[in-house]
Design a protein around this motif. Sequence first.
Motif, PDB file in Angstrom:
ATOM      1  N   ASN A 115      24.549 -14.702  28.258  1.00  0.00           N
ATOM      2  CA  ASN A 115      24.907 -14.331  26.888  1.00  0.00           C
ATOM      3  C   ASN A 115      23.739 -13.819  26.036  1.00  0.00           C
ATOM      4  O   ASN A 115      23.890 -12.820  25.331  1.00  0.00           O
ATOM      5  CB  ASN A 115      25.587 -15.504  26.181  1.00  0.00           C
ATOM      6  N   PRO A 116      22.559 -14.462  26.050  1.00  0.00           N
ATOM      7  CA  PRO A 116      21.471 -13.937  25.207  1.00  0.00           C
ATOM      8  C   PRO A 116      21.104 -12.493  25.534  1.00  0.00           C
ATOM      9  O   PRO A 116      20.807 -11.701  24.631  1.00  0.00           O
ATOM     10  CB  PRO A 116      20.303 -14.888  25.520  1.00  0.00           C
ATOM     11  N   MET A 117      21.152 -12.119  26.808  1.00  0.00           N
ATOM     12  CA  MET A 117      20.803 -10.750  27.188  1.00  0.00           C
ATOM     13  C   MET A 117      21.888  -9.771  26.770  1.00  0.00           C
ATOM     14  O   MET A 117      21.595  -8.639  26.361  1.00  0.00           O
ATOM     15  CB  MET A 117      20.558 -10.674  28.691  1.00  0.00           C
ATOM     16  N   ILE A 118      23.143 -10.198  26.882  1.00  0.00           N
ATOM     17  CA  ILE A 118      24.246  -9.341  26.421  1.00  0.00           C
ATOM     18  C   ILE A 118      24.111  -9.078  24.926  1.00  0.00           C
ATOM     19  O   ILE A 118      24.271  -7.937  24.454  1.00  0.00           O
ATOM     20  CB  ILE A 118      25.608  -9.988  26.740  1.00  0.00           C
ATOM     21  N   GLU A 119      23.796 -10.122  24.173  1.00  0.00           N
ATOM     22  CA  GLU A 119      23.624  -9.962  22.722  1.00  0.00           C
ATOM     23  C   GLU A 119      22.473  -9.021  22.413  1.00  0.00           C
ATOM     24  O   GLU A 119      22.565  -8.188  21.498  1.00  0.00           O
ATOM     25  CB  GLU A 119      23.390 -11.331  22.077  1.00  0.00           C
ATOM     26  N   LEU A 120      21.376  -9.119  23.185  1.00  0.00           N
ATOM     27  CA  LEU A 120      20.237  -8.225  22.968  1.00  0.00           C
ATOM     28  C   LEU A 120      20.616  -6.777  23.266  1.00  0.00           C
ATOM     29  O   LEU A 120      20.189  -5.847  22.563  1.00  0.00           O
ATOM     30  CB  LEU A 120      19.057  -8.647  23.860  1.00  0.00           C
ATOM     31  N   SER A 121      21.429  -6.576  24.293  1.00  0.00           N
ATOM     32  CA  SER A 121      21.812  -5.208  24.672  1.00  0.00           C
ATOM     33  C   SER A 121      22.715  -4.553  23.640  1.00  0.00           C
ATOM     34  O   SER A 121      22.859  -3.325  23.621  1.00  0.00           O
ATOM     35  CB  SER A 121      22.508  -5.226  26.037  1.00  0.00           C
ATOM     36  N   GLN A 122      23.330  -5.345  22.789  1.00  0.00           N
ATOM     37  CA  GLN A 122      24.245  -4.804  21.772  1.00  0.00           C
ATOM     38  C   GLN A 122      23.533  -4.419  20.488  1.00  0.00           C
ATOM     39  O   GLN A 122      24.140  -3.868  19.579  1.00  0.00           O
ATOM     40  CB  GLN A 122      25.337  -5.840  21.477  1.00  0.00           C
ATOM     41  N   GLY A 169      26.911  -3.853  34.425  1.00  0.00           N
ATOM     42  CA  GLY A 169      27.006  -3.513  33.005  1.00  0.00           C
ATOM     43  C   GLY A 169      25.821  -3.958  32.170  1.00  0.00           C
ATOM     44  O   GLY A 169      25.847  -3.820  30.945  1.00  0.00           O
ATOM     45  N   LEU A 170      24.770  -4.460  32.805  1.00  0.00           N
ATOM     46  CA  LEU A 170      23.585  -4.890  32.050  1.00  0.00           C
ATOM     47  C   LEU A 170      22.334  -4.442  32.807  1.00  0.00           C
ATOM     48  O   LEU A 170      22.178  -4.742  33.998  1.00  0.00           O
ATOM     49  CB  LEU A 170      23.560  -6.406  31.858  1.00  0.00           C
TER      50      LEU A 170
END
Length: 691
Positions: A617-624, A649-650
């Motif tokens: 989750n932290p990396m997904i949030e950063l990618s957004q 997707g990341l």
Amino acid sequence: MEGNVRYLTEYLRGATKLIIPVYQRNYDWKKENCKRLIEDLITLEKEQKKTHFFGSIVVKPGDLSQEIIIIDGQQRLTTTSLLLLAMRNWMENQQIYGERVNPNNLEAAYLVDSFSREVDNYKLKPNPRDYKAYKKLFKDEKFFIKNSNITANYEYFYSQLEKISIDLDMLMNSIEKLQVMVVNLNSPEDDPQLIFESLNSTGVDLTDADKVRNFLLMNEKQEEQQFYFENYWEPIEERTHFQLSTFFRDYLTLKNGKYPTIAKVYETFIEFYRINCETKKTLFDELSDYSFAYQQILEASTGNHKIDSILNRFNELQVTVIRPFVLAILHDFNRKEIQSDEVIDILTILETYIARRMIAKIPSNSLNKVIATLYRDMMKIERKDNITLKDILSYILLSKTNTAKLPDDQDVIEKLRTNDFYSINSSFRTYFFERLENFDHVEALQIYQGIKAQKYSIEHIMPRHLSGEWKSELGKNYLHVQQTYLNRLGNLTLTGYNSNYSNKPFKEKQTMEKGFKDSHFVNLNKIPANAKKWGEEEIILRTEELSKIALKVWPYPETNYVPSSQETEMFVFDGEQRFTSYKIKGYSFINDEYQVVATWKEFFINIVKQLAENNLNPMIELSQIDSQNGLEGIFSKESGTDHSEITEGLYVYSSLSNWSKMNYIRQLLDLYKIEYDSLLIDAVLYDNKEV
């Protein structure tokens, strides 16, 4: 499990033996708690309230049919019993009785089981230390144990009986209104440990040592509890000066190679116990052995004068962070696995490491990482070809870099010349000047004792407040000289004269009683005793002389140990290394499994993937986040030429310099709240450059 609300006096009347087990902490209600109880009882009577809820009591059956074990609620039960006992004794001593209450019916109903055949037929049996004091309260006052909290609260209640605004019958009437929720653990499925922890998650905090004791003893039979308590736990408490939570933290640090978070010592112990401990007896034997070493640390009491002198200096310096390492060394010494000369060498090098870092004012926050693994690092290196533990320890500490480094002579001399040595930690200041003075003394002066007794003090030679005579002696640049050199090493000394004389002219300080010429601090006051005046030149000269002594007191270690390529240690990541001139071979992270990698890019991608597996989750949030800077700038939902796939997707941008890779890894560890030292890096230097 079943529970119901009962009147406390009714519960006490029906009980025959209420046992507070040895794993419970000592009785610790304070005078304020007792005062509040008295006030509540008076209010109950004056306001004619019918009941007052007094909390919960959790019990389970004892080993014998008439025994009740108190899992929770000992503070309330003990306090109420102390109040009833105070009423009983006060009435007996004063020969004053109520219409309903008298010494005999209070004792028979609530305090003593008159049908018991035991010598100690008291209904309440507190844990062993408290029980000694509690039993004495039934006897002559001259036998009371005065340094017990049990006695202190009893005496408070006794003193209040003459002062309270209600009579004895009214007071008893209020006590009879106290209600408690009694919870009985009478099912095999009821886990007393889990229930105890749940009940104690609020209210007065248990210490980590309390929780560990409960965990180790609670589910044992009473006979086993008593055995472990009397033969292990109580002696360990005494040897560690009742600093058991700290002892367990240091023990776990030594065993795990990592300091447990202060808030998680108990959780760390439970995990350690379940993984490493075969039997409880084996663990207690080991804890007992280490507690002897801990006692030697606290008391500086190995019996070897040189070792004890160093231990005493560590205690005076208050550097508790080194205790896990010292604990291990003394444990080995007690088991005759290392000799006294080796211990002296090891502790001397450690003292040099600590002192030089304090002189250089290197922040101490990296020390815990060094110390946590220092014993393990030292012992895993094979000793051969006359290589000593002294050589190995010196090599390890000399290999430290950045915030963990051991300052060399040049660093130390520079700091001795320029640092403020007055406005520093007072423990280090006393230690520093004590070492400069007592170095090479045949008989050491008792400087620590003298400072504490205010017989000695660390004073300025050129004072903080300059008189006209001082200004004249210093010359036209007196203000510059004072501002520059006031707190420098060369202007500070130990004196035995009254500090009220500190502003006196130099010549008067020099010749007065206990002045510089009369001083027995020969190392520190040799130059002030013989100088014709005092100013910039003399301060600089004295700084240089004392600096030479300092380098002898804390000499830079030397070592004959040279590791083979196979023995080269992995770097413990400290958040600052950049590895700009290193080739990576492998690493260890999170699960401690060694991973071979060929390039720094592969290493970087692997670390990011391991973190993603832990929590994506932290990396997904950063990618957004639409940004080109910081961590958010390297994560993307779309692939690119210089991007590497982390998961579907990341992607992460991986065409980075080593400096940037390590910087982003540091930020990711911060984001995931993972300690830097969880990452070990196996790398070799391309040339002679440092990390």
